[in-house]
Structure formats: C-alpha cells, structure tokens
Scaffold this motif. Structure first.
Motif, PDB file in Angstrom:
ATOM      1  N   MET A 112       0.941  -1.540  -0.371  1.00 58.36           N
ATOM      2  CA  MET A 112      -0.362  -0.088  -0.045  1.00 58.36           C
ATOM      3  C   MET A 112       0.684   1.139  -0.343  1.00 58.36           C
ATOM      4  O   MET A 112       1.623   1.092   0.827  1.00 58.36           O
ATOM      5  N   MET A 113       0.815   2.167  -0.479  1.00 59.85           N
ATOM      6  CA  MET A 113       1.294   3.696  -0.885  1.00 59.85           C
ATOM      7  C   MET A 113       0.466   4.588   0.234  1.00 59.85           C
ATOM      8  O   MET A 113       0.310   4.797   0.563  1.00 59.85           O
ATOM      9  N   PRO A 114       1.649   5.497   0.599  1.00 57.66           N
ATOM     10  CA  PRO A 114       1.592   5.775   2.069  1.00 57.66           C
ATOM     11  C   PRO A 114       0.519   7.556   1.221  1.00 57.66           C
ATOM     12  O   PRO A 114       0.308   7.863  -0.103  1.00 57.66           O
ATOM     13  N   ARG A 115      -0.668   7.724   2.496  1.00 58.97           N
ATOM     14  CA  ARG A 115      -0.924   8.916   1.953  1.00 58.97           C
ATOM     15  C   ARG A 115      -0.200  10.361   2.024  1.00 58.97           C
ATOM     16  O   ARG A 115       0.318  10.659   3.343  1.00 58.97           O
ATOM     17  N   LEU A 116      -0.107  11.052   0.804  1.00 56.75           N
ATOM     18  CA  LEU A 116       0.558  11.830   1.088  1.00 56.75           C
ATOM     19  C   LEU A 116      -0.227  13.435   0.530  1.00 56.75           C
ATOM     20  O   LEU A 116      -0.937  13.203  -0.028  1.00 56.75           O
ATOM     21  N   ASP A 117      -0.153  14.397   1.243  1.00 57.78           N
ATOM     22  CA  ASP A 117      -0.434  15.752   0.671  1.00 57.78           C
ATOM     23  C   ASP A 117       0.272  16.718   0.115  1.00 57.78           C
ATOM     24  O   ASP A 117       1.867  17.335   0.066  1.00 57.78           O
ATOM     25  N   ALA A 118       0.102  17.330  -1.176  1.00 51.01           N
ATOM     26  CA  ALA A 118       0.690  17.803  -2.562  1.00 51.01           C
ATOM     27  C   ALA A 118       0.456  19.383  -2.258  1.00 51.01           C
ATOM     28  O   ALA A 118      -1.449  19.633  -1.812  1.00 51.01           O
ATOM     29  N   THR A 119       1.231  20.283  -2.123  1.00 52.20           N
ATOM     30  CA  THR A 119       1.011  21.554  -2.173  1.00 52.20           C
ATOM     31  C   THR A 119       1.948  22.244  -2.781  1.00 52.20           C
ATOM     32  O   THR A 119       3.350  22.148  -3.320  1.00 52.20           O
ATOM     33  N   ALA A 120       1.671  23.164  -3.761  1.00 49.31           N
ATOM     34  CA  ALA A 120       1.826  23.979  -4.913  1.00 49.31           C
ATOM     35  C   ALA A 120       3.176  24.488  -4.489  1.00 49.31           C
ATOM     36  O   ALA A 120       3.547  25.320  -2.869  1.00 49.31           O
ATOM     37  N   VAL A 121       4.800  24.170  -4.765  1.00 50.11           N
ATOM     38  CA  VAL A 121       5.836  25.187  -4.772  1.00 50.11           C
ATOM     39  C   VAL A 121       5.807  26.343  -5.401  1.00 50.11           C
ATOM     40  O   VAL A 121       5.878  26.578  -5.972  1.00 50.11           O
ATOM     41  N   ASP A 122       5.005  27.843  -4.269  1.00 51.05           N
ATOM     42  CA  ASP A 122       5.782  28.781  -5.381  1.00 51.05           C
ATOM     43  C   ASP A 122       7.101  29.841  -4.668  1.00 51.05           C
ATOM     44  O   ASP A 122       7.290  30.784  -5.103  1.00 51.05           O
ATOM     45  N   ASP A 123       7.362  29.459  -4.275  1.00 49.00           N
ATOM     46  CA  ASP A 123       8.659  30.111  -3.240  1.00 49.00           C
ATOM     47  C   ASP A 123       9.956  29.895  -5.095  1.00 49.00           C
ATOM     48  O   ASP A 123      10.426  28.565  -3.842  1.00 49.00           O
ATOM     49  N   PRO A 124      10.085  30.130  -5.250  1.00 49.16           N
ATOM     50  CA  PRO A 124      11.594  29.443  -6.397  1.00 49.16           C
ATOM     51  C   PRO A 124      12.802  29.602  -5.164  1.00 49.16           C
ATOM     52  O   PRO A 124      13.488  28.587  -5.493  1.00 49.16           O
ATOM     53  N   ALA A 125      13.119  30.127  -4.653  1.00 52.90           N
ATOM     54  CA  ALA A 125      14.056  30.403  -3.328  1.00 52.90           C
ATOM     55  C   ALA A 125      14.187  29.190  -3.034  1.00 52.90           C
ATOM     56  O   ALA A 125      15.158  28.353  -2.002  1.00 52.90           O
ATOM     57  N   GLY A 126      13.332  28.812  -2.965  1.00 53.35           N
ATOM     58  CA  GLY A 126      12.613  27.220  -1.480  1.00 53.35           C
ATOM     59  C   GLY A 126      13.109  26.577  -2.578  1.00 53.35           C
ATOM     60  O   GLY A 126      13.552  25.189  -2.018  1.00 53.35           O
ATOM     61  N   LEU A 127      11.977  26.178  -3.742  1.00 57.73           N
ATOM     62  CA  LEU A 127      12.710  25.348  -4.366  1.00 57.73           C
ATOM     63  C   LEU A 127      14.005  25.476  -5.022  1.00 57.73           C
ATOM     64  O   LEU A 127      14.194  24.171  -4.518  1.00 57.73           O
ATOM     65  N   VAL A 128      13.792  26.047  -4.810  1.00 59.97           N
ATOM     66  CA  VAL A 128      15.831  26.178  -5.383  1.00 59.97           C
ATOM     67  C   VAL A 128      16.921  25.149  -4.371  1.00 59.97           C
ATOM     68  O   VAL A 128      17.452  24.183  -4.961  1.00 59.97           O
ATOM     69  N   GLY A 129      16.681  25.658  -2.791  1.00 60.98           N
ATOM     70  CA  GLY A 129      17.293  24.843  -1.788  1.00 60.98           C
ATOM     71  C   GLY A 129      17.107  23.709  -1.741  1.00 60.98           C
ATOM     72  O   GLY A 129      17.907  22.712  -1.672  1.00 60.98           O
ATOM     73  N   LEU A 130      16.050  23.230  -2.089  1.00 57.02           N
ATOM     74  CA  LEU A 130      15.231  21.480  -1.576  1.00 57.02           C
ATOM     75  C   LEU A 130      15.720  20.764  -2.930  1.00 57.02           C
ATOM     76  O   LEU A 130      16.359  19.897  -2.982  1.00 57.02           O
ATOM     77  N   LEU A 131      16.160  21.661  -4.511  1.00 54.05           N
ATOM     78  CA  LEU A 131      15.970  20.301  -5.327  1.00 54.05           C
ATOM     79  C   LEU A 131      17.523  20.354  -5.508  1.00 54.05           C
ATOM     80  O   LEU A 131      18.783  19.941  -5.318  1.00 54.05           O
ATOM     81  N   SER A 132      18.359  21.482  -4.715  1.00 56.91           N
ATOM     82  CA  SER A 132      20.425  21.779  -4.302  1.00 56.91           C
ATOM     83  C   SER A 132      20.023  20.452  -3.186  1.00 56.91           C
ATOM     84  O   SER A 132      21.682  20.005  -3.681  1.00 56.91           O
ATOM     85  N   ALA A 133      19.866  20.385  -2.471  1.00 62.09           N
ATOM     86  CA  ALA A 133      20.059  19.309  -1.330  1.00 62.09           C
ATOM     87  C   ALA A 133      20.613  18.383  -1.630  1.00 62.09           C
ATOM     88  O   ALA A 133      20.222  17.450  -1.365  1.00 62.09           O
TER      89      ALA A 133
END
Length: 147
Positions: free
Chosen positions: A1-22
C-alpha cells in the motif's frame, strides 16, 4: 500500500532551489513558465519529498523526484510518482518521460522502461532537460501514464 501524501504547490523559487540543490538536482530552469513543482508531506505534515513535471501535450516530463533521506524505502517515491502522473494524465498526457543519471533507478520498479532518445517525442527532446541540463549520457525512461 502506498503512503497517503498531501501535495502543495511550491511557489517560492528560492525555497524550491534550496530543496532541489540539497537533493543534487538541476535548478537552472525551475522558475521558467510551464513547470509544476509540488512539496509532499505525510499525514503528520512532515516534509517527505518533492516532485515536478512539465506538461508537453500528449507527453509529460517528470522532474526532480526526490525523497528526504529519512523517508526513503517506504514507498514515498512511488506515491510521488503516481501523484505526478495522475496530474499529468488529467492534463491530457498519455506518456511520461524522465531522465536519470544512471541505469539504477526506482522508476524501473514502477514499470518505466529505458528508451533511446530517438524514441522520445520532439516535445520531450526540446526541453531544457534534454538539450542541456541533463548530460548527453543521461538515461531516458518512459511509461504510459495510465498504467
């Protein structure tokens, strides 16, 4: 069974870059139009991963699927991928594509098959991922969105 996840749009480019860079993923084009990035949390609202996609008509390019290290091995990547493919299917995509840096990927276990770039639609080959962000040696994977 797959875990239930909540998804929210990432609309903060700086935060997104940080997550992807990490996660060691490309960030150069994430603020360009036409990309959708989502932040995923578990039922306890704890960050578990990120994923994105570029809708390309009948195709979709999955982008930057990454699971937080402490949550790996629990089906989170499978859940994120299923969610992204479902969203792409709602936008009319019949086939999903993804680039990886090697042959070993969880996508193979999800039914993606390795293909040559010559088998990909022109829309996929015209993306920044295909034309420069991913090395020419990157492996291309494909799967129908409905399976």
């Amino acid at each position: 069974m797959m875990p239930r996840l909540d998804a929210t749009a990432v609309d903060d480019p700086a935060g997104l870059v940080g997550l992807l860079s990490a996660a060691g993923l490309p960030t150069e084009d994430v603020a360009e139009p036409g990309r959708v990035f989502l932040r995923y949390a578990n039922e306890g609202r704890e960050f578990v991963g990120i994923g994105g996609f570029e809708p390309l008509g009948a195709a979709v390019l999955l982008r930057s699927i990454a699971v937080a290290p402490e949550h790996r091995g629990h089906g989170i990547g499978r859940s994120i991928t299923a969610n992204l493919m479902g969203r792409a299917r709602q936008r009319g995509a019949a086939d999903a594509f993804a680039f990886t840096n090697g042959e070993r990927t969880f996508l193979a276990a999800l039914g993606f098959r390795r293909i040559e770039r010559t088998e990909a639609p022109a829309a996929v080959l015209a993306t920044r991922q295909a034309t420069g962000l991913c090395a020419a040696s990157a492996v291309l994977w494909q799967k129908e969105t409905g399976r």
